[in-house]
Design a protein around this motif. Structure first.
Motif, PDB file in Angstrom:
ATOM      1  N   PRO A   1      -5.572-118.338 -18.537  1.00  0.00           N
ATOM      2  CA  PRO A   1      -4.838-117.532 -17.554  1.00  0.00           C
ATOM      3  C   PRO A   1      -5.767-116.540 -16.860  1.00  0.00           C
ATOM      4  N   PHE A   2      -5.354-116.082 -15.662  1.00  0.00           N
ATOM      5  CA  PHE A   2      -6.091-115.024 -14.974  1.00  0.00           C
ATOM      6  C   PHE A   2      -5.878-113.687 -15.667  1.00  0.00           C
ATOM      7  N   SER A   3      -4.717-113.508 -16.279  1.00  0.00           N
ATOM      8  CA  SER A   3      -4.338-112.222 -16.848  1.00  0.00           C
ATOM      9  C   SER A   3      -5.318-111.777 -17.933  1.00  0.00           C
TER      10      SER A   3
ATOM     11  N   ILE B   1     -12.856-127.083  -7.152  1.00  0.00           N
ATOM     12  CA  ILE B   1     -12.999-125.987  -8.101  1.00  0.00           C
ATOM     13  C   ILE B   1     -12.218-124.805  -7.541  1.00  0.00           C
ATOM     14  N   ASN B   2     -11.186-124.398  -8.254  1.00  0.00           N
ATOM     15  CA  ASN B   2     -10.336-123.284  -7.845  1.00  0.00           C
ATOM     16  C   ASN B   2     -10.793-122.049  -8.620  1.00  0.00           C
ATOM     17  N   ASP B   3     -11.653-121.265  -7.990  1.00  0.00           N
ATOM     18  CA  ASP B   3     -12.294-120.130  -8.660  1.00  0.00           C
ATOM     19  C   ASP B   3     -11.598-118.837  -8.257  1.00  0.00           C
ATOM     20  N   THR B   4     -10.754-118.316  -9.136  1.00  0.00           N
ATOM     21  CA  THR B   4     -10.008-117.101  -8.822  1.00  0.00           C
ATOM     22  C   THR B   4     -10.871-115.850  -8.811  1.00  0.00           C
ATOM     23  N   THR B   5     -12.147-115.980  -9.128  1.00  0.00           N
ATOM     24  CA  THR B   5     -13.042-114.824  -9.082  1.00  0.00           C
ATOM     25  C   THR B   5     -14.019-114.899  -7.915  1.00  0.00           C
ATOM     26  N   GLY B   6     -13.856-115.863  -7.034  1.00  0.00           N
ATOM     27  CA  GLY B   6     -14.675-115.919  -5.824  1.00  0.00           C
ATOM     28  C   GLY B   6     -16.161-116.081  -6.073  1.00  0.00           C
ATOM     29  N   LEU B   7     -16.525-117.075  -6.875  1.00  0.00           N
ATOM     30  CA  LEU B   7     -17.942-117.371  -7.166  1.00  0.00           C
ATOM     31  C   LEU B   7     -18.639-116.193  -7.837  1.00  0.00           C
TER      32      LEU B   7
ATOM     33  N   HIS C   1     -14.867-129.630  -3.114  1.00  0.00           N
ATOM     34  CA  HIS C   1     -14.243-128.481  -2.486  1.00  0.00           C
ATOM     35  C   HIS C   1     -14.238-127.282  -3.426  1.00  0.00           C
ATOM     36  N   VAL C   2     -14.103-126.097  -2.826  1.00  0.00           N
ATOM     37  CA  VAL C   2     -13.966-124.869  -3.611  1.00  0.00           C
ATOM     38  C   VAL C   2     -12.901-123.994  -2.975  1.00  0.00           C
ATOM     39  N   VAL C   3     -12.070-123.381  -3.818  1.00  0.00           N
ATOM     40  CA  VAL C   3     -11.128-122.360  -3.366  1.00  0.00           C
ATOM     41  C   VAL C   3     -11.731-121.009  -3.681  1.00  0.00           C
ATOM     42  N   LEU C   4     -11.914-120.195  -2.647  1.00  0.00           N
ATOM     43  CA  LEU C   4     -12.460-118.850  -2.785  1.00  0.00           C
ATOM     44  C   LEU C   4     -11.295-117.866  -2.755  1.00  0.00           C
ATOM     45  N   THR C   5     -11.103-117.147  -3.844  1.00  0.00           N
ATOM     46  CA  THR C   5      -9.936-116.284  -4.004  1.00  0.00           C
ATOM     47  C   THR C   5     -10.342-114.815  -4.041  1.00  0.00           C
ATOM     48  N   HIS C   6      -9.512-113.987  -3.425  1.00  0.00           N
ATOM     49  CA  HIS C   6      -9.738-112.549  -3.501  1.00  0.00           C
ATOM     50  C   HIS C   6      -9.264-112.007  -4.843  1.00  0.00           C
ATOM     51  N   SER C   7     -10.161-111.375  -5.572  1.00  0.00           N
ATOM     52  CA  SER C   7      -9.822-110.599  -6.771  1.00  0.00           C
ATOM     53  C   SER C   7     -10.951-109.605  -6.976  1.00  0.00           C
TER      54      SER C   7
END
Length: 309
Positions: free
Chosen positions: A70-72, A122-128, A143-149
């Motif tokens: 989990p992200f939590s 790659i779904n990276d919730t920490t933005g690389l 592909h990569v998902v770049l997420t704001h956190s």
């Protein structure tokens, strides 16, 4: 409806191609964790996780996002243990489906193992955030998902503050896109995600939801991960299992603001939501038309002609 000017509308995955200028993809959430926030471990078992993935595809999902942590906030998991959770699911789903498969991870070792098993994204919730992740993605050409956190992985971020949450999220994502490009990741492989609820309070997330277009205007397909999240529960005073309607409304708001991927738990309802929006946008035709089409749907009980004399 905001139509972003996408730099790369057509995206090719291992088994599917999506033109994001005319489609909204539905991503199904499958968490192989004992403590996931929504399903409370119901898909922790390998067979259960695989079955849930295939059911989602059968229900119309374009994409399955498989996570092992989990992200939590919580204790760290070794990359080997995380890989042991997600890799068998990816391998078995890939054997039976051409759906897009992503792995939700911030560890480059897990990302590489998932790619080897057949993951497309790659779904990276920490933005690389982790050294080596960008290089793994670039070398594999996935592909990569770049997420704001903002927080370090699995740590708390109490009382986040933003002077302009939408602008700051947009600028963060623009910087992450440039970092990815500098690392050799192709622009046609980049997806962005403003990170609903991630290091944001409910007011912040509502602002992002209602003002999604500046995110989508960056020109890369934007993902909205809104499903059953706390901002919906706190806004409507509802427990997790009663947030489906709010989730569909939030997803619709984001799509109208330019989102092109929605990450959801309730797949049949999400697919119906997307199909109706796509039809209203002129991107697809109705399955059938008989309403007020008298040539194909004559009245069951014809009425006598009215006397117009």
């Amino acid at each position: 409806m905001f139509l972003p000017d996408l730099k790369y509308p057509l995206h090719s995955f291992s088994g599917r191609r999506i033109d994001f200028s005319q489609r909204v993809a539905v991503m199904a959430v499958v968490n192989r964790t004992p403590d996931s926030f929504y399903d409370a471990g119901s898909t922790f078992g390998l067979d259960e996780a695989v079955a849930a993935s295939l059911r989602a595809v059968e229900a119309g999902a374009d994409w399955v996002d498989i996570g092992g942590v989990p992200f939590s906030p919580g204790p760290a998991l070794s990359w080997r243990e995380e890989a042991e959770r997600v890799v068998p699911v990816i391998a078995r789903v890939r054997e039976r489906s051409d759906a897009i498969i992503s792995v939700d991870t911030f560890l480059p070792e897990v990302a590489q193992a998932a790619i080897d098993a057949g993951a497309d994204v790659i779904n990276d919730t920490t933005g690389l955030s982790q050294p080596g992740m960008a290089q793994v993605v670039a070398a594999a050409g996935v592909h990569v998902v770049l997420t704001h956190s903002l927080a370090r992985p699995r740590t708390a971020y109490p009382r986040p503050h933003y002077d302009d949450v939408v602008g700051q999220v947009r600028d963060y994502l623009a910087a992450k896109v440039q970092r990815a490009l500098d690392a050799g990741i192709e622009g046609s492989k980049i997806i962005i995600d403003p990170g609903h609820d991630l290091n944001k309070n409910t007011r912040h997330t509502l602002d992002v939801t209602g003002n999604f277009s500046p995110i989508a205007a960056l020109g890369y397909p934007a993902l909205a991960a809104v499903s059953n999240k706390d901002f919906i529960g706190e806004t409507l005073d509802l427990p997790k299992q009663e947030r489906m309607v709010g989730s569909m409304v939030a997803a619709t708001m984001c799509i109208m603001g330019g989102a092109r991927i929605i990450r959801m738990h309730n797949i049949p309802e999400a697919v119906q939501t997307v199909r109706l929006i796509e039809a209203a946008a002129g991107w697809r035709e109705p399955v059938y038309q008989v309403h007020n089409m008298s040539d194909v749907n004559p009245p069951a009980h014809p009425q006598p002609a009215r006397d117009r004399s």
